[in-house]
Design a protein around this motif. Structure first.
Motif, PDB file in Angstrom:
ATOM      1  N   GLU A 187      54.627 -49.347  -1.945  1.00 56.30           N
ATOM      2  CA  GLU A 187      55.296 -48.078  -1.656  1.00 56.30           C
ATOM      3  C   GLU A 187      55.965 -47.521  -2.912  1.00 56.30           C
ATOM      4  O   GLU A 187      56.354 -48.276  -3.797  1.00 56.30           O
ATOM      5  CB  GLU A 187      56.375 -48.244  -0.568  1.00 56.30           C
ATOM      6  CG  GLU A 187      55.901 -48.772   0.760  1.00 56.30           C
ATOM      7  CD  GLU A 187      56.121 -50.258   0.903  1.00 56.30           C
ATOM      8  OE1 GLU A 187      56.261 -50.743   2.037  1.00 56.30           O
ATOM      9  OE2 GLU A 187      56.158 -50.950  -0.149  1.00 56.30           O
ATOM     10  N   SER A 188      56.113 -46.213  -2.939  1.00 57.68           N
ATOM     11  CA  SER A 188      56.837 -45.546  -4.012  1.00 57.68           C
ATOM     12  C   SER A 188      57.381 -44.230  -3.479  1.00 57.68           C
ATOM     13  O   SER A 188      56.993 -43.781  -2.400  1.00 57.68           O
ATOM     14  CB  SER A 188      55.938 -45.307  -5.220  1.00 57.68           C
ATOM     15  OG  SER A 188      54.852 -44.482  -4.870  1.00 57.68           O
ATOM     16  N   GLY A 189      58.265 -43.624  -4.262  1.00 56.47           N
ATOM     17  CA  GLY A 189      58.773 -42.308  -3.905  1.00 56.47           C
ATOM     18  C   GLY A 189      60.157 -42.289  -3.304  1.00 56.47           C
ATOM     19  O   GLY A 189      60.707 -41.223  -3.021  1.00 56.47           O
ATOM     20  N   GLY A 190      60.738 -43.461  -3.100  1.00 56.06           N
ATOM     21  CA  GLY A 190      62.087 -43.494  -2.549  1.00 56.06           C
ATOM     22  C   GLY A 190      63.103 -42.987  -3.570  1.00 56.06           C
ATOM     23  O   GLY A 190      62.787 -42.782  -4.739  1.00 56.06           O
ATOM     24  N   GLY A 191      64.320 -42.783  -3.112  1.00 57.36           N
ATOM     25  CA  GLY A 191      65.370 -42.318  -4.002  1.00 57.36           C
ATOM     26  C   GLY A 191      66.582 -41.868  -3.220  1.00 57.36           C
ATOM     27  O   GLY A 191      66.705 -42.147  -2.022  1.00 57.36           O
ATOM     28  N   SER A 192      67.460 -41.168  -3.944  1.00 55.50           N
ATOM     29  CA  SER A 192      68.693 -40.666  -3.341  1.00 55.50           C
ATOM     30  C   SER A 192      68.659 -39.152  -3.280  1.00 55.50           C
ATOM     31  O   SER A 192      68.348 -38.501  -4.284  1.00 55.50           O
ATOM     32  CB  SER A 192      69.892 -41.133  -4.163  1.00 55.50           C
ATOM     33  OG  SER A 192      69.995 -42.545  -4.170  1.00 55.50           O
ATOM     34  N   VAL A 193      68.965 -38.605  -2.120  1.00 58.08           N
ATOM     35  CA  VAL A 193      68.987 -37.157  -1.944  1.00 58.08           C
ATOM     36  C   VAL A 193      70.181 -36.781  -1.088  1.00 58.08           C
ATOM     37  O   VAL A 193      70.748 -37.620  -0.382  1.00 58.08           O
ATOM     38  CB  VAL A 193      67.699 -36.619  -1.281  1.00 58.08           C
ATOM     39  CG1 VAL A 193      66.504 -36.864  -2.154  1.00 58.08           C
ATOM     40  CG2 VAL A 193      67.500 -37.251   0.099  1.00 58.08           C
ATOM     41  N   GLN A 194      70.526 -35.506  -1.126  1.00 53.35           N
ATOM     42  CA  GLN A 194      71.569 -35.000  -0.250  1.00 53.35           C
ATOM     43  C   GLN A 194      70.976 -34.600   1.088  1.00 53.35           C
ATOM     44  O   GLN A 194      69.775 -34.328   1.193  1.00 53.35           O
ATOM     45  CB  GLN A 194      72.263 -33.805  -0.903  1.00 53.35           C
ATOM     46  CG  GLN A 194      73.129 -34.179  -2.094  1.00 53.35           C
ATOM     47  CD  GLN A 194      73.990 -33.025  -2.582  1.00 53.35           C
ATOM     48  OE1 GLN A 194      73.587 -31.868  -2.471  1.00 53.35           O
ATOM     49  NE2 GLN A 194      75.146 -33.337  -3.110  1.00 53.35           N
ATOM     50  N   ALA A 195      71.820 -34.576   2.090  1.00 53.02           N
ATOM     51  CA  ALA A 195      71.382 -34.158   3.413  1.00 53.02           C
ATOM     52  C   ALA A 195      70.723 -32.784   3.332  1.00 53.02           C
ATOM     53  O   ALA A 195      71.202 -31.904   2.617  1.00 53.02           O
ATOM     54  CB  ALA A 195      72.560 -34.125   4.375  1.00 53.02           C
ATOM     55  N   GLY A 196      69.623 -32.652   4.054  1.00 50.92           N
ATOM     56  CA  GLY A 196      68.845 -31.417   4.023  1.00 50.92           C
ATOM     57  C   GLY A 196      67.725 -31.426   3.004  1.00 50.92           C
ATOM     58  O   GLY A 196      66.867 -30.537   3.027  1.00 50.92           O
ATOM     59  N   GLY A 197      67.735 -32.412   2.133  1.00 50.68           N
ATOM     60  CA  GLY A 197      66.704 -32.502   1.105  1.00 50.68           C
ATOM     61  C   GLY A 197      65.420 -33.122   1.607  1.00 50.68           C
ATOM     62  O   GLY A 197      65.279 -33.442   2.798  1.00 50.68           O
ATOM     63  N   SER A 198      64.483 -33.285   0.682  1.00 50.07           N
ATOM     64  CA  SER A 198      63.158 -33.809   1.017  1.00 50.07           C
ATOM     65  C   SER A 198      62.749 -34.915   0.054  1.00 50.07           C
ATOM     66  O   SER A 198      63.178 -34.935  -1.102  1.00 50.07           O
ATOM     67  CB  SER A 198      62.108 -32.692   0.957  1.00 50.07           C
ATOM     68  OG  SER A 198      62.388 -31.673   1.886  1.00 50.07           O
ATOM     69  N   LEU A 199      61.918 -35.790   0.541  1.00 49.12           N
ATOM     70  CA  LEU A 199      61.276 -36.821  -0.274  1.00 49.12           C
ATOM     71  C   LEU A 199      59.873 -37.033   0.270  1.00 49.12           C
ATOM     72  O   LEU A 199      59.625 -36.836   1.473  1.00 49.12           O
ATOM     73  CB  LEU A 199      62.039 -38.156  -0.210  1.00 49.12           C
ATOM     74  CG  LEU A 199      63.327 -38.310  -1.011  1.00 49.12           C
ATOM     75  CD1 LEU A 199      63.989 -39.642  -0.660  1.00 49.12           C
ATOM     76  CD2 LEU A 199      63.061 -38.232  -2.503  1.00 49.12           C
TER      77      LEU A 199
END
Length: 127
Positions: free
Chosen positions: A6-18
């Motif tokens: 797997e890849s593509g994880g991370g930290s985002v703010q609410a309402g964001g996308s990954l």
């Protein structure tokens, strides 16, 4: 046998996308039903979404319906999880899983149905 990364994880703010990706080894990827699961700290692993080997059928957990989309590219041996409108409660380690099915349109929504698992990727959503 298939190996999943797997890849593509991370930290985002609410309402964001990954967008998560899961790359599979082997030449028979198109014969595998694929799924995404997640596990938050102190909680059991839970189903997120699944896609049939053919790609024609998908299933989603109620908590992510309308926000997450699972797709696959059999030419690239990859399955994706597009996550939109992320919420803090989506924070978890996300795992992809694979297994063969008798029928190519079958989706597998129970973790015990999968034999092959990736190592997971962390998704953190802040409020």
């Amino acid at each position: 046998q298939v190996q999943l990364v797997e890849s593509g994880g991370g930290s985002v703010q609410a309402g964001g996308s990954l967008r998560l990706s899961c790359a599979a080894s082997g030449r028979t990827f198109s014969s595998y039903a694929m799924g995404w699961f997640r596990q938050a700290p102190g909680k059991e692993r839970e189903f997120v979404g699944a896609i049939s080997a053919s790609g024609s059928n998908t299933d989603y957990a109620d908590s992510v319906k309308g926000r997450f989309t699972i797709s696959r590219d059999n030419a690239k041996n990859t399955v994706y999880l597009q996550m939109n409108s992320l919420k803090p409660e989506d924070t978890a380690v996300y795992y992809c899983a694979a297994d063969t099915t008798l029928f190519i349109r079958t989706t597998l929504i129970v973790a015990a149905q999968y034999h092959y698992w990736g190592q997971g990727t962390q998704v953190s959503v802040s409020s």
